[in-house]
Design an enzyme around this catalytic site. Structure first.
Site, short mmCIF file in Angstrom:
data_model
loop_
_atom_site.label_atom_id
_atom_site.label_comp_id
_atom_site.label_asym_id
_atom_site.label_seq_id
_atom_site.Cartn_x
_atom_site.Cartn_y
_atom_site.Cartn_z
N HIS A 175 4.72 46.02 37.67
CA HIS A 175 5.74 45.36 38.49
C HIS A 175 5.81 45.95 39.89
CE1 HIS A 175 6.77 43.46 34.70
NE2 HIS A 175 7.14 42.47 35.48
N ARG A 203 12.61 36.46 38.54
CA ARG A 203 12.72 37.60 37.61
C ARG A 203 14.13 38.18 37.73
NH1 ARG A 203 7.04 38.43 39.25
NH2 ARG A 203 5.79 38.77 37.37
N ARG A 253 14.27 32.87 34.81
CA ARG A 253 13.96 33.51 33.53
C ARG A 253 15.10 34.41 33.11
NH1 ARG A 253 8.85 37.41 33.21
NH2 ARG A 253 10.16 38.81 34.40
N GLU A 312 3.32 34.59 26.56
CA GLU A 312 2.79 35.89 26.99
C GLU A 312 2.49 36.79 25.81
OE1 GLU A 312 5.57 37.74 29.68
OE2 GLU A 312 7.31 37.19 28.48
N ASN A 322 0.08 38.30 32.80
CA ASN A 322 0.16 39.75 32.97
C ASN A 322 0.35 40.41 31.62
OD1 ASN A 322 0.23 38.92 35.59
ND2 ASN A 322 2.41 39.25 35.86
N ASP A 323 1.28 39.87 30.85
CA ASP A 323 1.49 40.42 29.52
C ASP A 323 0.48 39.88 28.52
OD1 ASP A 323 3.60 42.29 29.65
OD2 ASP A 323 4.99 40.66 30.05
N ARG A 340 -0.88 47.35 30.97
CA ARG A 340 -1.01 46.87 32.36
C ARG A 340 -0.62 47.93 33.38
NH1 ARG A 340 3.87 42.33 32.45
NH2 ARG A 340 3.87 42.53 34.71
N CYS A 378 2.76 31.61 35.49
CA CYS A 378 3.45 32.42 36.50
C CYS A 378 2.95 33.86 36.51
CB CYS A 378 4.96 32.36 36.31
SG CYS A 378 5.50 32.99 34.72
C1 PEP Z 1 3.76 37.91 32.92
O1 PEP Z 1 3.87 38.66 31.96
O2 PEP Z 1 2.68 37.39 33.26
C2 PEP Z 1 4.93 37.57 33.75
C3 PEP Z 1 4.85 36.67 34.70
O3 PEP Z 1 6.08 38.28 33.55
P1 PEP Z 1 6.27 39.79 34.04
O4 PEP Z 1 5.15 40.11 34.97
O5 PEP Z 1 7.59 39.91 34.70
O6 PEP Z 1 6.20 40.57 32.75
MG MG Z 2 5.77 39.21 31.19
#
Ligand code: PEP
Ligand code: MG
Length: 600
Positions: free
Chosen positions: A207, A314, A350, A452, A475-476, A486, A523
């Site tokens: 993040h 977020r 979200r 995710e 991302n997750d 990550r 996203c």
């Molecule tokens: C993701 O996991 O891809 C996502 C968009 O949420 P975050 O990055 O806030 O976990």
């Molecule tokens: Mg996520």
């Protein structure tokens, strides 16, 4: 978070290769930054250096720290009058007066004469005076307890020879050098004072990286032992595209970085001309290029870059300041602001996604402060909300109350299966019934989920039957599919959204959404990756939500593609056995498609 001075002095220029986190080029003096705990030496996890000093030396060191604190507060006062307004400036003035308070300075010196170290004496006296303020009947004076603590911490840091995250005092933008930065630390930074971020830890979808991109601050991670390599003030040049870091750059190198930065700015200015054009493919399919935001004001950037929606707000960042979670009215104001800011365009908000790398201090009262063994696999996001009914209810009520202000879409994170989705929907229905019973009308709102967790992708057809939209969080999804954290720069090699295993899950998700004809978006960071975009359009993604500054680059690309070609690209990409082959293929196809873009 504090500054750290180190003794090693590198000479000559030296180039290191790290992991690119946020694009752009930055040059500036290093500002070294580390966490120190404001605690007695007997309590601290990482006690400061122990010194054998006479009371006289201790008094001198304390007075020096006091003088440095006074100087910093004066500077902050002067600068904040112009930038942050009278009110903030008055706080610094009041803090400056506290430095002269005999209870503090006299009290500390008394302890020094008894042999206490200056660090311990400052902690002891700060705690004592703070407790006193907290017990006062006058609410205004009670609130000054926080200022007492700020002042104590400032003197403490100056004693240790480290500075603060207040960067208002910097003469020129700095390169912030840290072992690690938390997402909330990063969110407080500004590109006006920070020319770049260099950290030891943090992966490309941490993040911290995501926020750095949103703030348009170049960032690089993955270089070990920074504190041995870099000293305070050392000139550093940083290339957030390739991950190169040049220590003590020569005049030519500095000029090269300046030229690269100018070229990037020039392209960005050219791309700005696309702002009002639609993101439409050659065969007439309009793609939603939306922005990811972390606070309501983020909508301004989304619009200024030509975005036509917010694909991810977020909301956890609203929970990061303050000692308690934001109440219903505070959240309502934030959501209304975001919705109004988007002027009726789709706005996906979200629900709270605390946990993982997003530590939320205001939830400590609920969650305790014992660290999780595996935070990303642990008590996170919806899992917390489903247990903490009041916390969830407050957010859901605020969201529903905000719904009349725009095209609100509510999205649940970390849904592992139907149970999670159904429980979350039930809580939402309850909040709606409650509001209706109170006479508050709530318009229909679309309810979607993030895909995710690999299990959710695998059962996309079933989830699609009970959700209005999917938004893939790559991302997750990538970290969970490949078992590669990550956050951990050491496993970045294994963390790859182009891995065939991840692509298969994207395909399953798209097929599931297609069967029920629900909206399919993405996203995660992959949505803004120009190499990935043809593949994603080929798989059937209709909305791509990304860091706002990436939208013009994505738009230029989308306008050169046809869905037919993209389907062909997706089919071929899914046939490869390794991430490297997928990447090479996608890079080659993009290069061919964009051969006339001089700058890519
Ligand atoms: C993701 O996991 O891809 C996502 C968009 O949420 P975050 O990055 O806030 O976990
Ligand atoms: Mg996520």
């Amino acid at each position: 978070m504090d500054l750290q001075k180190t003794s090693s002095r590198p000479t000559g220029s030296r180039t290191l290769r790290g992991i690119p986190l946020s694009p752009g080029y930055g040059v500036g003096p290093a500002r070294i930054y580390r966490t120190v705990s404001f605690a007695l030496s007997s309590e601290a996890e990482m006690p400061g250096p122990s010194r054998d000093e006479s009371p006289e030396t201790a008094v001198m060191r304390f007075r020096k720290a006091l003088a440095a604190s006074r100087e910093q507060l004066l500077q902050l006062q002067a600068q904040s009058t112009a930038t942050l307004g009278q009110e903030k400036a008055a706080v610094f003035a009041a803090q400056n007066l506290m430095l002269d308070d005999p209870m503090l300075s006299g009290g500390v010196e008394e302890l020094l004469h008894k042999g206490t170290s200056p660090e311990d004496a400052v902690v002891l006296k700060t705690r004592e005076i703070k407790t006193l303020f907290e017990s006062l009947p006058d609410p205004y004076l009670r609130e000054r307890a926080a200022d007492v603590e700020d002042v104590g911490r400032r003197i403490f840091r100056n004693l240790l020879g480290v500075g603060t995250l207040d960067l208002e005092d910097v003469g020129e933008p700095v390169i912030l050098v840290a072992e690690d930065l938390t997402p909330s630390d990063t969110a407080a930074l500004s590109s006006k004072t920070v020319a770049g971020i260099l950290t030891e830890r943090g992966g490309p979808t941490s993040h911290t990286a995501i926020i750095a991109k949103a703030l348009e601050i170049p960032a690089v991670s993955g270089i070990g032992n920074l504190s041995d390599l870099i000293e305070e003030g050392l000139p550093v040049a940083l290339d957030g595209e390739r991950g190169d870091v040049v220590l003590a750059p020569s005049a030519e190198e500095t000029a090269r970085f300046a030229a690269l930065r100018e070229k990037r700015l020039h392209t960005a200015r050219q791309l700005a001309t696309l702002r009002d054009l639609p993101a439409i493919t050659l065969d007439g399919v309009e793609i939603g290029l939306w922005g990811n935001i972390a606070k309501p004001e983020g909508t301004e950037k989304v619009l200024s870059y030509g975005g036509t929606g917010v694909g991810l707000f977020r909301t956890e960042f609203l929970y990061m300041s303050g000692d308690t979670p934001p109440g219903e009215e505070e959240q309502l104001a934030a959501y209304v602001k975001a919705l109004e800011g988007m002027k009726g365009m789709p706005t996906v908000i979200r629900t709270l996604d605390a946990g993982g790398d997003k530590e939320v201090p205001s939830l400590r009262g609920i969650l305790g402060d014992k660290p999780e063994m595996n935070p990303f696999l642990g008590y996170r996001a919806l899992r917390i909300c489903l247990d903490e009914k009041d916390l969830f209810r407050t957010q859901l009520r605020a969201l529903l109350r905000a719904a009349p202000s725009g095209d609100l879409r509510i999205m649940f994170p970390m849904v592992a299966g139907l149970e999670d989705l159904r429980s979350a929907r039930k809580a939402l229905d309850q909040a709606r019934s409650e509001l209706e019973a109170e006479g508050i009308a709530v318009p229909p709102v679309k309810v979607g989920i993030m895909i995710e967790i690999p299990a959710a992708a695998a059962m996309a057809p079933l989830l699609a039957a009970e959700a209005d939209f999917f938004s893939v969080g790559t991302n997750d999804l990538t970290q969970y599919t490949l078992a590669a954290d990550r956050m951990n720069a050491r496993v970045t090699r294994w963390y790859d959204s182009f891995h065939p295993g991840v692509l298969q899950l994207l395909r399953l998700t798209a097929e599931g959404a297609g069967k029920r004809n629900i909206e399919l978006g993405m996203c995660g960071e992959m949505a803004g990756d120009l190499d990935a975009i043809p593949l994603l359009l080929g798989l059937g993604f209709q909305e791509l939500s990304m860091t706002p500054s990436q939208i013009p680059w994505a738009k230029r690309l989308v306008r050169t593609l046809s869905i037919e070609v993209c389907r062909d690209i997706a089919g071929k990409a899914l046939s490869f056995g390794t991430a490297a082959e997928v990447r090479t293929y996608l890079q080659e196809r993009r290069a061919a498609l964009t051969a006339n873009f001089a700058d890519e």
